[in-house]
Design a protein around this motif. Structure first.
Motif, PDB file in Angstrom:
ATOM      1  N   SER A  95       0.826  -1.200   0.000  1.00 57.16           N
ATOM      2  CA  SER A  95       0.000   0.000   0.000  1.00 57.16           C
ATOM      3  C   SER A  95       0.862   1.253   0.000  1.00 57.16           C
ATOM      4  O   SER A  95       0.609   2.195  -0.761  1.00 57.16           O
ATOM      5  CB  SER A  95      -0.910   0.014   1.229  1.00 57.16           C
ATOM      6  OG  SER A  95      -1.803  -1.076   1.185  1.00 57.16           O
TER       7      SER A  95
ATOM      8  N   LYS B 235      -0.405  15.721   3.142  1.00 56.37           N
ATOM      9  CA  LYS B 235      -1.711  15.193   2.764  1.00 56.37           C
ATOM     10  C   LYS B 235      -1.599  13.712   2.377  1.00 56.37           C
ATOM     11  O   LYS B 235      -2.453  12.894   2.722  1.00 56.37           O
ATOM     12  CB  LYS B 235      -2.269  15.997   1.589  1.00 56.37           C
ATOM     13  CG  LYS B 235      -3.543  15.419   0.994  1.00 56.37           C
ATOM     14  CD  LYS B 235      -4.691  16.411   0.963  1.00 56.37           C
ATOM     15  CE  LYS B 235      -5.983  15.700   0.577  1.00 56.37           C
ATOM     16  NZ  LYS B 235      -7.170  16.524   0.687  1.00 56.37           N
TER      17      LYS B 235
ATOM     18  N   MET C 213      -3.514  10.555   4.003  1.00 53.25           N
ATOM     19  CA  MET C 213      -4.321   9.581   3.268  1.00 53.25           C
ATOM     20  C   MET C 213      -3.853   8.168   3.555  1.00 53.25           C
ATOM     21  O   MET C 213      -4.658   7.260   3.757  1.00 53.25           O
ATOM     22  CB  MET C 213      -4.219   9.854   1.772  1.00 53.25           C
ATOM     23  CG  MET C 213      -4.883  11.150   1.328  1.00 53.25           C
ATOM     24  SD  MET C 213      -5.102  11.142  -0.471  1.00 53.25           S
ATOM     25  CE  MET C 213      -4.195  12.574  -0.948  1.00 53.25           C
TER      26      MET C 213
ATOM     27  N   SER D  54       2.555   1.580  -3.423  1.00 56.64           N
ATOM     28  CA  SER D  54       1.636   1.908  -4.516  1.00 56.64           C
ATOM     29  C   SER D  54       1.189   3.358  -4.419  1.00 56.64           C
ATOM     30  O   SER D  54       1.053   4.053  -5.425  1.00 56.64           O
ATOM     31  CB  SER D  54       0.441   0.951  -4.518  1.00 56.64           C
ATOM     32  OG  SER D  54      -0.624   1.448  -3.742  1.00 56.64           O
ATOM     33  N   LEU D  55       0.987   3.830  -3.197  1.00 53.77           N
ATOM     34  CA  LEU D  55       0.606   5.225  -3.018  1.00 53.77           C
ATOM     35  C   LEU D  55       1.741   6.155  -3.451  1.00 53.77           C
ATOM     36  O   LEU D  55       1.531   7.182  -4.098  1.00 53.77           O
ATOM     37  CB  LEU D  55       0.252   5.464  -1.543  1.00 53.77           C
ATOM     38  CG  LEU D  55      -0.906   6.418  -1.275  1.00 53.77           C
ATOM     39  CD1 LEU D  55      -2.144   5.952  -2.006  1.00 53.77           C
ATOM     40  CD2 LEU D  55      -1.177   6.534   0.214  1.00 53.77           C
TER      41      LEU D  55
ATOM     42  N   THR E  88      -5.161   7.202   6.876  1.00 51.28           N
ATOM     43  CA  THR E  88      -6.610   6.971   6.832  1.00 51.28           C
ATOM     44  C   THR E  88      -6.938   5.630   6.182  1.00 51.28           C
ATOM     45  O   THR E  88      -7.811   4.900   6.636  1.00 51.28           O
ATOM     46  CB  THR E  88      -7.290   8.093   6.031  1.00 51.28           C
ATOM     47  OG1 THR E  88      -6.917   9.349   6.595  1.00 51.28           O
ATOM     48  CG2 THR E  88      -8.797   7.942   6.067  1.00 51.28           C
ATOM     49  N   LEU E  89      -6.212   5.325   5.129  1.00 50.42           N
ATOM     50  CA  LEU E  89      -6.516   4.091   4.407  1.00 50.42           C
ATOM     51  C   LEU E  89      -6.034   2.853   5.141  1.00 50.42           C
ATOM     52  O   LEU E  89      -6.692   1.813   5.149  1.00 50.42           O
ATOM     53  CB  LEU E  89      -5.880   4.127   3.007  1.00 50.42           C
ATOM     54  CG  LEU E  89      -6.594   4.961   1.949  1.00 50.42           C
ATOM     55  CD1 LEU E  89      -5.744   5.061   0.692  1.00 50.42           C
ATOM     56  CD2 LEU E  89      -7.948   4.341   1.616  1.00 50.42           C
ATOM     57  N   VAL E  90      -4.874   2.977   5.770  1.00 45.31           N
ATOM     58  CA  VAL E  90      -4.201   1.773   6.242  1.00 45.31           C
ATOM     59  C   VAL E  90      -4.461   1.465   7.715  1.00 45.31           C
ATOM     60  O   VAL E  90      -4.505   0.306   8.120  1.00 45.31           O
ATOM     61  CB  VAL E  90      -2.689   1.902   5.974  1.00 45.31           C
ATOM     62  CG1 VAL E  90      -1.889   1.006   6.874  1.00 45.31           C
ATOM     63  CG2 VAL E  90      -2.416   1.577   4.508  1.00 45.31           C
TER      64      VAL E  90
ATOM     65  N   THR F   7       4.169   5.564  -5.645  1.00 42.82           N
ATOM     66  CA  THR F   7       4.364   5.619  -7.093  1.00 42.82           C
ATOM     67  C   THR F   7       3.210   6.360  -7.768  1.00 42.82           C
ATOM     68  O   THR F   7       3.412   7.075  -8.740  1.00 42.82           O
ATOM     69  CB  THR F   7       4.499   4.215  -7.693  1.00 42.82           C
ATOM     70  OG1 THR F   7       3.378   3.434  -7.286  1.00 42.82           O
ATOM     71  CG2 THR F   7       5.748   3.541  -7.213  1.00 42.82           C
ATOM     72  N   TRP F   8       2.020   6.184  -7.233  1.00 42.92           N
ATOM     73  CA  TRP F   8       0.888   6.948  -7.763  1.00 42.92           C
ATOM     74  C   TRP F   8       1.194   8.435  -7.676  1.00 42.92           C
ATOM     75  O   TRP F   8       1.005   9.192  -8.629  1.00 42.92           O
ATOM     76  CB  TRP F   8      -0.382   6.627  -6.969  1.00 42.92           C
ATOM     77  CG  TRP F   8      -1.589   7.403  -7.427  1.00 42.92           C
ATOM     78  CD1 TRP F   8      -2.473   7.032  -8.393  1.00 42.92           C
ATOM     79  CD2 TRP F   8      -2.021   8.684  -6.956  1.00 42.92           C
ATOM     80  NE1 TRP F   8      -3.433   8.001  -8.549  1.00 42.92           N
ATOM     81  CE2 TRP F   8      -3.184   9.032  -7.677  1.00 42.92           C
ATOM     82  CE3 TRP F   8      -1.543   9.577  -5.994  1.00 42.92           C
ATOM     83  CZ2 TRP F   8      -3.868  10.221  -7.469  1.00 42.92           C
ATOM     84  CZ3 TRP F   8      -2.227  10.757  -5.790  1.00 42.92           C
ATOM     85  CH2 TRP F   8      -3.386  11.072  -6.530  1.00 42.92           C
TER      86      TRP F   8
ATOM     87  N   TYR G 233      -0.543  16.429  -4.512  1.00 40.35           N
ATOM     88  CA  TYR G 233      -0.820  16.843  -3.127  1.00 40.35           C
ATOM     89  C   TYR G 233       0.483  16.939  -2.351  1.00 40.35           C
ATOM     90  O   TYR G 233       1.462  16.277  -2.693  1.00 40.35           O
ATOM     91  CB  TYR G 233      -1.742  15.825  -2.438  1.00 40.35           C
ATOM     92  CG  TYR G 233      -3.030  15.579  -3.186  1.00 40.35           C
ATOM     93  CD1 TYR G 233      -4.077  16.492  -3.122  1.00 40.35           C
ATOM     94  CD2 TYR G 233      -3.201  14.434  -3.948  1.00 40.35           C
ATOM     95  CE1 TYR G 233      -5.250  16.273  -3.816  1.00 40.35           C
ATOM     96  CE2 TYR G 233      -4.378  14.201  -4.644  1.00 40.35           C
ATOM     97  CZ  TYR G 233      -5.395  15.128  -4.581  1.00 40.35           C
ATOM     98  OH  TYR G 233      -6.558  14.914  -5.263  1.00 40.35           O
TER      99      TYR G 233
END
Lengths: 230, 230
Positions: free
Chosen positions: B159, B178, B182, B162-163, B185-187, B165-166, B174
């Motif tokens: 995760s 930020k 995120m 991937s975040l 919040t996601l993990v 590299t995105w 962002y």
DNA sequence: ATTTAAGCGAACAGTGTGTTCGTTATGAAG
DNA sequence: CTTCATAACGAACACACTGTTCGCTTAAAT
């Protein structure tokens, strides 16, 4: 059915080449396989290879599309069974794990540690293209979210693929049902945190991982688009 | 300091080559860069290249280790600042996003869409090796979990990467703060679902994403191991 | 000024790619 | 069975890239 018109030699050659590719990928990984290796093992002439495939990558894509066909057929059967009244409650993620497990030798070569990343990127793009509109639609009414939908989508797809390759690389130490359960346990709370509990439920993702009607249509088209990458 | 003994020409040549690699990767992606291209752009002799690096991959690794050094220095500075009494509360994930953002041109070439997967796999293995013992230790007392620690670890690391590299691929839309938010919040909810809320807190992962004392040591060694992959 | 060695560059053998073309042989159709 | 179309063959080709070698040149260190 229309395959009747094909010269037997064509199918024979294609099959030989695809099988050679598969065994070679499993042995040494996609990157370390040369066209030379393939035609040696398949025992076909060099020019024959290039008469069938532009290059190594097109061969891999071609094979991958064969797998997609397999999955489509399986999904079609499930859908048919559903129409006969059984109402089995489609669960695409579970189906994906099952299908992949059934053909693990193929997928291990294609999507495992040994693979070129080409296919994974293909899959990532594809799944994202399918999931993003669904989430965007589900979130339309809500003005501001803690996390942009794009990011959430990316996270979801990455999580699924990473779990999938982990499973394949380790020779599937758990059954598909357990993997699907883990995926849901890991990802559902993220989804709720990112979109809000209500939206996740509205979006048709039920507690047990099944999908409600409309979404089934969207998700069913998974792998169904014939357009190619590259 | 010991670099004083090096012949100036050595550093000059290495720098030329590394810069050539970087610009070329950004232009056409790692896979599409040849040694020929590199020595052409760097304007060094072929034999010179091979006197410095065994092959293209070693060059990339070597460059990546340069980046690791940069990150180590930054972390060291933070740690020093902390000793002077400020107690800024180390947050490795945030630092990672910041550091990556500061050197985004470098990292984009190395870890972005264009990269060979080598580095990402290297990083994945590395982060997993660091995180797994920590989680295993945190979970020692609990007999059975819904999800094996290995899977949880894999999910977490995937995760994050991937975040990352995105973010790089989209030119960092962002700020690092930020992104770190995120990620959390996601993990975090996934972690809690996988390990239990109490364990997550015990493990020193505080609400705001900071880390408690012992873990800082573990996490600080991020990137600090000089052993190479391959 | 002398010495050391970094860098140069041409040449090399090796491997792989993708194409071409004349020949062979194998399926399909009558 | 014969004819015909064409799939497959395989040798040869031009090309690109790799990684190594070696004698020469030139810049750095002292």
């Amino acid at each position: 059915m229309r395959a009747k018109k094909e010269d037997r030699r064509i199918n024979r050659t294609r099959k030989l080449i695809l099988e050679a590719l598969m065994s070679l990928i499993i042995e040494r990984g996609y990157e370390n396989v040369t066209v030379q290796d393939i035609i040696d093992r398949a025992d076909v002439g060099r020019s024959t290879f290039y008469a069938h495939f532009r290059d190594k990558d097109e061969l891999l894509i071609s094979w991958f599309e064969h797998l997609r066909t397999l999955f489509e057929q399986q999904q079609q059967e499930l859908l048919d069974a559903r129409k006969t009244g059984k109402e089995p409650g489609l669960n695409i993620v579970l189906d994906l794990f099952r299908h992949t497990g059934n053909h693990h030798r193929l997928y291990k070569a294609v999507a495992g540690r040994q693979s070129g990343e080409m296919i994974l990127k293909y899959l990532h793009r594809y799944l994202t293209g399918l999931l993003l509109p669904i989430l965007e639609d589900a979130v339309k009414k809500r003005p501001s979210l803690p996390i942009p939908v794009e990011v959430t989508t990316h996270h979801l797809v990455s999580s699924l693929l990473s779990l999938m390759t982990w499973w394949l690389d380790r020779n599937m130490p758990y059954p598909p049902e357990k993997m699907e359960g883990m995926f849901r346990t890991l990802v559902r709370p993220s989804l709720e945190a990112a979109l809000g509990k209500d939206i996740v439920q509205d979006a048709g993702i039920t507690e047990d991982g099944g999908l409600k009607n409309e979404e089934v249509v969207g998700f069913y088209s998974l792998f169904a688009d014939p357009s190619c990458c590259r």
